[in-house]
Write a protein that holds these residues in place. Structure first.
Motif, PDB file in Angstrom:
ATOM      1  N   ASN A 114       0.803  -1.216   0.000  1.00 40.34           N
ATOM      2  CA  ASN A 114       0.000   0.000   0.000  1.00 40.34           C
ATOM      3  C   ASN A 114       0.836   1.266   0.000  1.00 40.34           C
ATOM      4  N   VAL A 115       2.096   1.193  -0.439  1.00 38.79           N
ATOM      5  CA  VAL A 115       2.973   2.353  -0.313  1.00 38.79           C
ATOM      6  C   VAL A 115       2.495   3.538  -1.146  1.00 38.79           C
ATOM      7  N   VAL A 116       2.052   3.302  -2.377  1.00 39.92           N
ATOM      8  CA  VAL A 116       1.584   4.411  -3.220  1.00 39.92           C
ATOM      9  C   VAL A 116       0.291   4.987  -2.661  1.00 39.92           C
ATOM     10  N   GLU A 117      -0.607   4.109  -2.238  1.00 41.48           N
ATOM     11  CA  GLU A 117      -1.860   4.557  -1.630  1.00 41.48           C
ATOM     12  C   GLU A 117      -1.588   5.394  -0.379  1.00 41.48           C
ATOM     13  N   THR A 118      -0.676   4.924   0.452  1.00 36.05           N
ATOM     14  CA  THR A 118      -0.343   5.652   1.678  1.00 36.05           C
ATOM     15  C   THR A 118       0.316   6.984   1.367  1.00 36.05           C
ATOM     16  N   ALA A 119       1.258   6.989   0.441  1.00 42.53           N
ATOM     17  CA  ALA A 119       1.941   8.227   0.076  1.00 42.53           C
ATOM     18  C   ALA A 119       0.950   9.258  -0.454  1.00 42.53           C
ATOM     19  N   THR A 120       0.000   8.799  -1.274  1.00 41.04           N
ATOM     20  CA  THR A 120      -1.018   9.712  -1.808  1.00 41.04           C
ATOM     21  C   THR A 120      -1.882  10.282  -0.688  1.00 41.04           C
ATOM     22  N   LYS A 121      -2.295   9.419   0.217  1.00 44.99           N
ATOM     23  CA  LYS A 121      -3.112   9.856   1.356  1.00 44.99           C
ATOM     24  C   LYS A 121      -2.364  10.896   2.178  1.00 44.99           C
ATOM     25  N   CYS A 122      -1.096  10.646   2.454  1.00 46.68           N
ATOM     26  CA  CYS A 122      -0.318  11.555   3.293  1.00 46.68           C
ATOM     27  C   CYS A 122      -0.016  12.862   2.566  1.00 46.68           C
ATOM     28  N   ALA A 123       0.204  12.796   1.244  1.00 45.38           N
ATOM     29  CA  ALA A 123       0.475  14.005   0.472  1.00 45.38           C
ATOM     30  C   ALA A 123      -0.751  14.891   0.354  1.00 45.38           C
ATOM     31  N   GLU A 124      -1.925  14.279   0.453  1.00 42.25           N
ATOM     32  CA  GLU A 124      -3.169  15.045   0.301  1.00 42.25           C
ATOM     33  C   GLU A 124      -3.673  15.630   1.607  1.00 42.25           C
ATOM     34  N   GLU A 125      -2.965  15.381   2.717  1.00 35.68           N
ATOM     35  CA  GLU A 125      -3.380  15.958   3.993  1.00 35.68           C
ATOM     36  C   GLU A 125      -3.330  17.485   3.925  1.00 35.68           C
ATOM     37  N   GLU A 126      -4.224  18.113   4.667  1.00 33.75           N
ATOM     38  CA  GLU A 126      -4.279  19.576   4.672  1.00 33.75           C
ATOM     39  C   GLU A 126      -2.933  20.165   5.077  1.00 33.75           C
ATOM     40  N   GLY A 127      -2.446  21.082   4.265  1.00 35.40           N
ATOM     41  CA  GLY A 127      -1.190  21.755   4.559  1.00 35.40           C
ATOM     42  C   GLY A 127       0.051  21.001   4.146  1.00 35.40           C
ATOM     43  N   SER A 128      -0.096  19.817   3.531  1.00 40.30           N
ATOM     44  CA  SER A 128       1.071  19.029   3.163  1.00 40.30           C
ATOM     45  C   SER A 128       1.906  19.732   2.097  1.00 40.30           C
ATOM     46  N   PHE A 129       3.194  19.702   2.273  1.00 36.54           N
ATOM     47  CA  PHE A 129       4.140  20.263   1.317  1.00 36.54           C
ATOM     48  C   PHE A 129       4.044  19.559  -0.038  1.00 36.54           C
ATOM     49  N   TYR A 130       3.572  18.307  -0.023  1.00 35.37           N
ATOM     50  CA  TYR A 130       3.610  17.469  -1.217  1.00 35.37           C
ATOM     51  C   TYR A 130       2.314  17.491  -2.029  1.00 35.37           C
ATOM     52  N   GLN A 131       1.359  18.314  -1.659  1.00 34.02           N
ATOM     53  CA  GLN A 131       0.066  18.307  -2.360  1.00 34.02           C
ATOM     54  C   GLN A 131       0.225  18.522  -3.865  1.00 34.02           C
ATOM     55  N   ASP A 132       1.117  19.395  -4.271  1.00 27.94           N
ATOM     56  CA  ASP A 132       1.313  19.659  -5.702  1.00 27.94           C
ATOM     57  C   ASP A 132       2.622  19.065  -6.220  1.00 27.94           C
ATOM     58  N   LYS A 133       3.190  18.156  -5.450  1.00 30.58           N
ATOM     59  CA  LYS A 133       4.484  17.588  -5.829  1.00 30.58           C
ATOM     60  C   LYS A 133       4.432  16.068  -6.017  1.00 30.58           C
ATOM     61  N   MET A 134       3.243  15.505  -6.113  1.00 31.42           N
ATOM     62  CA  MET A 134       3.124  14.061  -6.277  1.00 31.42           C
ATOM     63  C   MET A 134       3.772  13.562  -7.566  1.00 31.42           C
ATOM     64  N   PRO A 135       3.666  14.279  -8.703  1.00 27.01           N
ATOM     65  CA  PRO A 135       4.364  13.787  -9.908  1.00 27.01           C
ATOM     66  C   PRO A 135       5.871  13.647  -9.682  1.00 27.01           C
ATOM     67  N   ASP A 136       6.485  14.608  -8.973  1.00 26.80           N
ATOM     68  CA  ASP A 136       7.917  14.541  -8.686  1.00 26.80           C
ATOM     69  C   ASP A 136       8.231  13.370  -7.756  1.00 26.80           C
ATOM     70  N   LEU A 137       7.369  13.170  -6.773  1.00 23.75           N
ATOM     71  CA  LEU A 137       7.570  12.097  -5.803  1.00 23.75           C
ATOM     72  C   LEU A 137       7.485  10.726  -6.490  1.00 23.75           C
ATOM     73  N   TYR A 138       6.452  10.539  -7.312  1.00 24.53           N
ATOM     74  CA  TYR A 138       6.277   9.255  -8.001  1.00 24.53           C
ATOM     75  C   TYR A 138       7.369   9.017  -9.043  1.00 24.53           C
ATOM     76  N   SER A 139       7.803  10.078  -9.724  1.00 25.89           N
ATOM     77  CA  SER A 139       8.868   9.945 -10.715  1.00 25.89           C
ATOM     78  C   SER A 139      10.149   9.459 -10.045  1.00 25.89           C
ATOM     79  N   CYS A 140      10.441  10.013  -8.888  1.00 25.85           N
ATOM     80  CA  CYS A 140      11.608   9.573  -8.131  1.00 25.85           C
ATOM     81  C   CYS A 140      11.456   8.120  -7.699  1.00 25.85           C
ATOM     82  N   PHE A 141      10.307   7.788  -7.152  1.00 21.41           N
ATOM     83  CA  PHE A 141      10.065   6.451  -6.613  1.00 21.41           C
ATOM     84  C   PHE A 141      10.151   5.373  -7.694  1.00 21.41           C
ATOM     85  N   GLU A 142       9.655   5.677  -8.874  1.00 24.87           N
ATOM     86  CA  GLU A 142       9.607   4.680  -9.948  1.00 24.87           C
ATOM     87  C   GLU A 142      10.904   4.605 -10.750  1.00 24.87           C
ATOM     88  N   GLY A 143      11.771   5.590 -10.615  1.00 22.52           N
ATOM     89  CA  GLY A 143      12.965   5.633 -11.450  1.00 22.52           C
ATOM     90  C   GLY A 143      14.264   5.488 -10.678  1.00 22.52           C
TER      91      GLY A 143
END
Length: 237
Positions: free
Chosen positions: A120-149
Motif C-alpha cells: 500500500n505504499v503508493v496509496e499511503t503516500a497519496t493519502k499523506c500528500a493530500e493531507e491539509e497543509g502538506s508540502f507534497y500536495q502539488d508535488k506528487m508527480p515529482d515524488l512518483y517519478s523519483c520512486f519509480e525511477g
C-alpha cells in the motif's frame, strides 16, 4: 517537535535506511526474502549489518561494493524497503536539509504502514500528500517519478551513506550524543535538546522537560542504590 517554538531550534536529519545493509563480498548476506508470519526476514543477519556499516560507513576507506551491485537486505521484507524508498524520495523532493516540510509526511507514512505483507505504499503516500497543509500536495508527480525511477535508488544510497553503525532503531543522537535515559523515557531526546540549547529563549516546553528529567534521574539513581544495597524487593504476583 510540535510544541511552540521547538522546531525553530532544531535541524533534524532522519535517515530512512534503518537496519538495512547491502550484500557485499566481505560481509556476505543474501537478497532472498524468507519472512515469518510477523514479517521478520529469517535471512537477515545483525552481524552482517554491523560488518557492512563498519566497512562502508564508519571508515575512511569503504569497500568497492558497499552500495551495489549487491542487493539491499531488509530486516522485515520488501515492504519495509519500498516505504523507505518513498520516504527517501520525499526527502529528495523537499531537499535533504529541509526537514520541516518532510516531517508530517514521515509521521503519516509510519502511522499508516499497516501489515508487513500488503503493498500500500503508493496509496499511503497519496493519502499523506493530500493531507491539509502538506508540502507534497502539488508535488506528487515529482515524488512518483523519483520512486519509480533511478532517482529513488540514488536517494536510498544517500540514506545508506548516512546510516552509521548503531545498536538498533530508532537511534537518536543530539549533537552526536545519545540522550540521557534514551530507551527508558519517551521524551529523552527532547529533554536532551533542551539541555544542550545555549540560546537566550528556550521553548516553553523545556522547563517542564528538564524538571521531569531531573526527577526521573533522581528516582532512577535511588532505585539503583536500593538494588545495590539490597533494599529493593520484587513483588510476587
Amino acid at each position: 517537535i510540535t510544541s511552540p517554538g521547538f522546531a525553530d531550534i532544531l535541524n533534524v536529519r532522519q535517515f530512512s535506511f534503518g537496519n538495512h545493509y547491502y550484500v557485499t563480498k566481505k560481509c556476505g548476506g543474501t537478497g532472498a526474502i524468507n519472512q515469518t508470519a510477523t514479517g521478520y526476514n529469517l535471512n537477515y543477519s545483525t552481524e552482517a549489518r554491523h560488518c557492512w556499516a563498519n566497512n562502508c560507513i564508519n571508515t575512511a576507506e569503504p569497500m568497492d561494493d558497499c552500495f551495489g551491485p549487491g542487493l539491499i537486505v531488509t530486516q522485515h521484507g520488501p515492504k519495509e524497503m519500498v516505504y523507505n524508498k518513498m520516504q527517501a524520495c520525499a526527502q529528495k523532493v523537499a531537499g535533504y536539509d529541509n526537514w520541516q516540510p518532510y516531517w508530517p509526511f514521515l509521521v503519516c507514512t509510519e502511522a499508516n504502514y499497516g501489515s508487513p505483507f500488503d503493498s500500500n505504499v503508493v496509496e499511503t503516500a497519496t493519502k499523506c500528500a493530500e493531507e491539509e497543509g502538506s508540502f507534497y500536495q502539488d508535488k506528487m508527480p515529482d515524488l512518483y517519478s523519483c520512486f519509480e525511477g533511478s532517482d529513488g535508488d540514488e536517494a536510498l544510497v544517500q540514506m545508506a551513506k548516512n546510516t552509521f553503525d548503531h545498536p538498533g532503531t530508532p537511534t537518536i543522537l543530539v549533537n552526536g550524543d545519545v540522550p540521557m535515559l534514551s530507551g527508558f523515557w519517551g521524551d529523552a531526546g527532547a529533554a536532551e535538546v533542551c539541555s544542550q540549547y545555549s540560546g537566550s529563549s528556550p521553548p516553553p516546553a523545556c522547563a517542564d522537560l528538564l524538571e521531569k528529567r531531573t526527577k526521573f534521574l533522581y528516582e532512577t539513581e535511588k532505585a539503583i542504590e536500593g538494588i545495590v544495597n539490597g533494599n529493593v524487593t520484587c513483588r510476587q504476583n
